[in-house]
Each structure stands twice: as structure tokens, then as C-alpha cells.
Design a protein around this motif. Structure first.
Motif, short mmCIF file in Angstrom:
data_model
loop_
_atom_site.label_atom_id
_atom_site.label_comp_id
_atom_site.label_asym_id
_atom_site.label_seq_id
_atom_site.Cartn_x
_atom_site.Cartn_y
_atom_site.Cartn_z
N UNK A 1 -17.03 65.78 2.62
CA UNK A 1 -17.27 64.59 1.81
C UNK A 1 -16.27 63.49 2.14
N UNK A 2 -14.97 63.85 2.13
CA UNK A 2 -13.98 62.81 2.40
C UNK A 2 -14.05 62.36 3.86
N UNK A 3 -14.47 63.27 4.76
CA UNK A 3 -14.59 62.88 6.16
C UNK A 3 -15.64 61.80 6.34
N UNK A 4 -16.79 61.96 5.70
CA UNK A 4 -17.84 60.94 5.77
C UNK A 4 -17.36 59.64 5.13
N UNK A 5 -16.62 59.76 4.03
CA UNK A 5 -16.11 58.55 3.38
C UNK A 5 -15.16 57.78 4.27
N UNK A 6 -14.29 58.49 4.97
CA UNK A 6 -13.33 57.83 5.86
C UNK A 6 -14.05 57.17 7.03
N UNK A 7 -15.07 57.85 7.57
CA UNK A 7 -15.84 57.28 8.67
C UNK A 7 -16.55 56.00 8.23
N UNK A 8 -17.22 56.05 7.10
CA UNK A 8 -17.94 54.87 6.60
C UNK A 8 -16.97 53.75 6.25
N UNK A 9 -15.83 54.11 5.69
CA UNK A 9 -14.82 53.09 5.35
C UNK A 9 -14.29 52.40 6.60
N UNK B 1 -4.70 55.94 8.15
CA UNK B 1 -3.96 57.16 8.48
C UNK B 1 -3.09 57.60 7.31
N UNK B 2 -2.46 56.64 6.64
CA UNK B 2 -1.63 56.97 5.47
C UNK B 2 -2.49 57.55 4.36
N UNK B 3 -3.64 56.93 4.11
CA UNK B 3 -4.55 57.43 3.09
C UNK B 3 -5.01 58.84 3.38
N UNK B 4 -5.42 59.08 4.61
CA UNK B 4 -5.92 60.41 4.97
C UNK B 4 -4.81 61.45 4.94
N UNK B 5 -3.59 61.05 5.31
CA UNK B 5 -2.47 61.99 5.25
C UNK B 5 -2.19 62.42 3.82
N UNK C 1 -4.32 62.67 1.57
CA UNK C 1 -5.46 63.46 1.09
C UNK C 1 -5.71 64.70 1.95
N UNK C 2 -4.75 65.04 2.84
CA UNK C 2 -4.89 66.19 3.74
C UNK C 2 -6.16 66.10 4.57
N UNK C 3 -6.41 64.93 5.15
CA UNK C 3 -7.63 64.75 5.96
C UNK C 3 -7.33 63.90 7.19
N UNK C 4 -6.17 64.14 7.80
CA UNK C 4 -5.74 63.30 8.94
C UNK C 4 -6.72 63.40 10.10
N UNK C 5 -7.27 64.58 10.33
CA UNK C 5 -8.16 64.76 11.47
C UNK C 5 -9.36 63.83 11.37
N UNK C 6 -9.81 63.56 10.15
CA UNK C 6 -10.97 62.69 9.99
C UNK C 6 -10.66 61.24 10.30
N UNK C 7 -9.39 60.86 10.24
CA UNK C 7 -9.04 59.50 10.62
C UNK C 7 -9.28 59.29 12.11
N UNK D 1 -11.02 62.63 -5.97
CA UNK D 1 -10.56 61.73 -4.90
C UNK D 1 -11.57 61.70 -3.76
N UNK D 2 -12.12 62.86 -3.40
CA UNK D 2 -13.10 62.91 -2.31
C UNK D 2 -14.30 62.03 -2.61
N UNK D 3 -14.81 62.14 -3.84
CA UNK D 3 -15.97 61.35 -4.23
C UNK D 3 -15.62 59.86 -4.27
N UNK D 4 -14.42 59.54 -4.75
CA UNK D 4 -14.00 58.13 -4.82
C UNK D 4 -13.89 57.52 -3.43
N UNK D 5 -13.31 58.26 -2.49
CA UNK D 5 -13.16 57.75 -1.12
C UNK D 5 -14.53 57.56 -0.49
#
Length: 231
Positions: free
Chosen positions: A1-9, A38-42, A44-50, A115-119
């Protein structure tokens, strides 16, 4: 979920910067945006998705190099859809969402919002705003609508983003009756212009293709959110 959010963002932010930022300042703005992402994803423990998002955004910019949507066809749109779907299928709403997730206030007027849904929601809105226009223009180009046809229907650049966000929000809240009313109202408002169409039918074709693609884009984002939260 957060990965898709980061991509779309990332993609949505890139298109907003391309649209409203002077060309000279774009490289610095892109670099700053990448650092913030990168700071946001770090947190949220989702750096790879950045890194996935930055690579996807780079391909998107390369495939849609100008405000008309580029000449690369619809493959950039398919790329975004595929990456987002894969991201949602791999990771739904995580039980542990990093340091930011622990600080995130999940209570809201709409209930619990992690947080995942919000992102994802922020990313979807960013994508639907300007990137949605790019998607529609690419579809119109693939549909062989003449380049001068969009000039016949004014206001689409502003109406389109508002329409997509409304469709996205109303679908998520289950207000399907109101959604149908909004879609019908658009056809009623546009009817006088379409009724004066020429024999070529360019206005009607432009309206139908643009509207359907715009609605499908918004509904697709809503489906991804529903899928991710349901999983």
C-alpha cells in the motif's frame, strides 16, 4: 500500500513541478523532492520503495516529455498501473509502519486511517491532479483526436482534476448516488457544446474519450485503496 502511494506521489509531484515550476529551477526542485521523499520513506520503513518510485518517475518523464503527453503512447500509463498494482499486491496495510507510523494519529472523522493509507491517499490525489491530465492527453492522442479538438472544449484542464478527485472521494465514501449525479451533470453542462459538433464529431469524441479515461483513472486509484485495505 505505501509503496503504491510513494510511486503515485513521486509521479504526481514531478508533473506538478513540470507544470508550474520554471524550467531553470526544476533540477533543484526534483532533487529536493527526492530527498524529502527519501526522508519520508525512511521514517515509514519503506526506503526501497523510494528508489522504485524515483525510477518509475524517471521513466514517466522520459515517456511523457511535454505537456501534450508525449508521443510514447500509453506504455507510461501501463507502467504506472502495473507498478502500483504490484506494490499493493506485495504489501497491503502493514501492522508495523516504522517510527512515523507509531507517531501517526490514526483517529479521524472517517475512522481509523493508518500512515500507509494516508500516504497512498495523498499520492493518489497528487497523481489525479496533474498526471491525470497527462493520462487523458495520451489517450486522446492514441484515439487519433485532432490536436485542435481540445481547444473546442474550454476549462478541461481545471475541470478534469476536480472531477477525478470527486470521483475518487465519492467512490471511497460509497456515495454512489451522488457520484452518478456528478457524472450526469457534466454531460448536461457539456451538451450544448457537443450538440454544435461538426460532421467530423471531434468534440463528441474528445468529450467521451477524455471523460471515460478520466473516470477510469480515478476509479482505478480508488480500487487500489480498496484492494490494499481489504487485503
Amino acid at each position: 500500500m505505501i509503496g503504491a502511494g510513494i510511486v503515485l506521489l513521486a509521479v504526481g509531484a514531478v508533473d506538478l513541478l513540470r507544470q508550474y515550476m520554471p524550467r531553470r529551477g526544476r533540477p533543484a526542485a526534483f532533487a529536493l523532492g527526492a530527498v524529502l521523499l527519501l526522508i519520508l520513506s525512511a521514517g515509514a520503513d519503506a526506503v526501497v520503495w523510494t528508489f522504485v518510485a524515483l525510477g518509475t518517475a524517471t521513466l514517466w518523464v522520459w515517456g511523457t516529455p511535454d505537456r501534450r503527453g508525449g508521443r510514447a503512447g500509453l506504455w507510461p500509463v501501463v507502467l504506472i498501473a502495473a507498478v502500483s498494482a504490484i506494490a499493493v499486491s506485495i504489501v497491503g496495510v502493514r501492522p508495523q509502519q516504522g517510527p512515523l507510523g507509531e507517531l501517526w494519529p490514526v483517529a479521524s472523522p472517517l475512522g481509523l486511517v493508518s500512515l500507509d493509507v494516508a500516504v497512498f491517499t495523498v499520492g493518489a490525489v497528487a497523481f489525479l491532479t496533474e498526471s491525470g491530465n497527462v493520462v487523458v492527453r495520451a489517450a486522446l492522442r492514441e484515439g487519433s483526436v485532432p490536436d485542435d479538438a481540445p481547444a473546442a472544449l474550454k476549462g478541461g484542464r481545471l475541470i478534469g482534476p476536480l472531477e477525478r478527485i470527486l470521483v475518487f472521494a465519492l467512490t471511497l465514501t460509497g456515495a454512489f448516488t451522488l457520484l452518478a449525479a456528478v457524472l450526469a451533470a457534466k454531460g448536461i453542462v457539456r451538451f450544448p457544446e457537443i450538440s454544435r459538433d461538426t460532421e467530423a464529431g471531434t468534440r463528441a469524441e474528445y468529450f467521451l474519450i477524455g471523460s471515460l479515461v478520466s473516470w477510469v483513472t480515478a476509479l482505478g486509484a480508488a480500487f487500489l485503496l480498496w484492494w490494499g485495505t481489504g487485503a
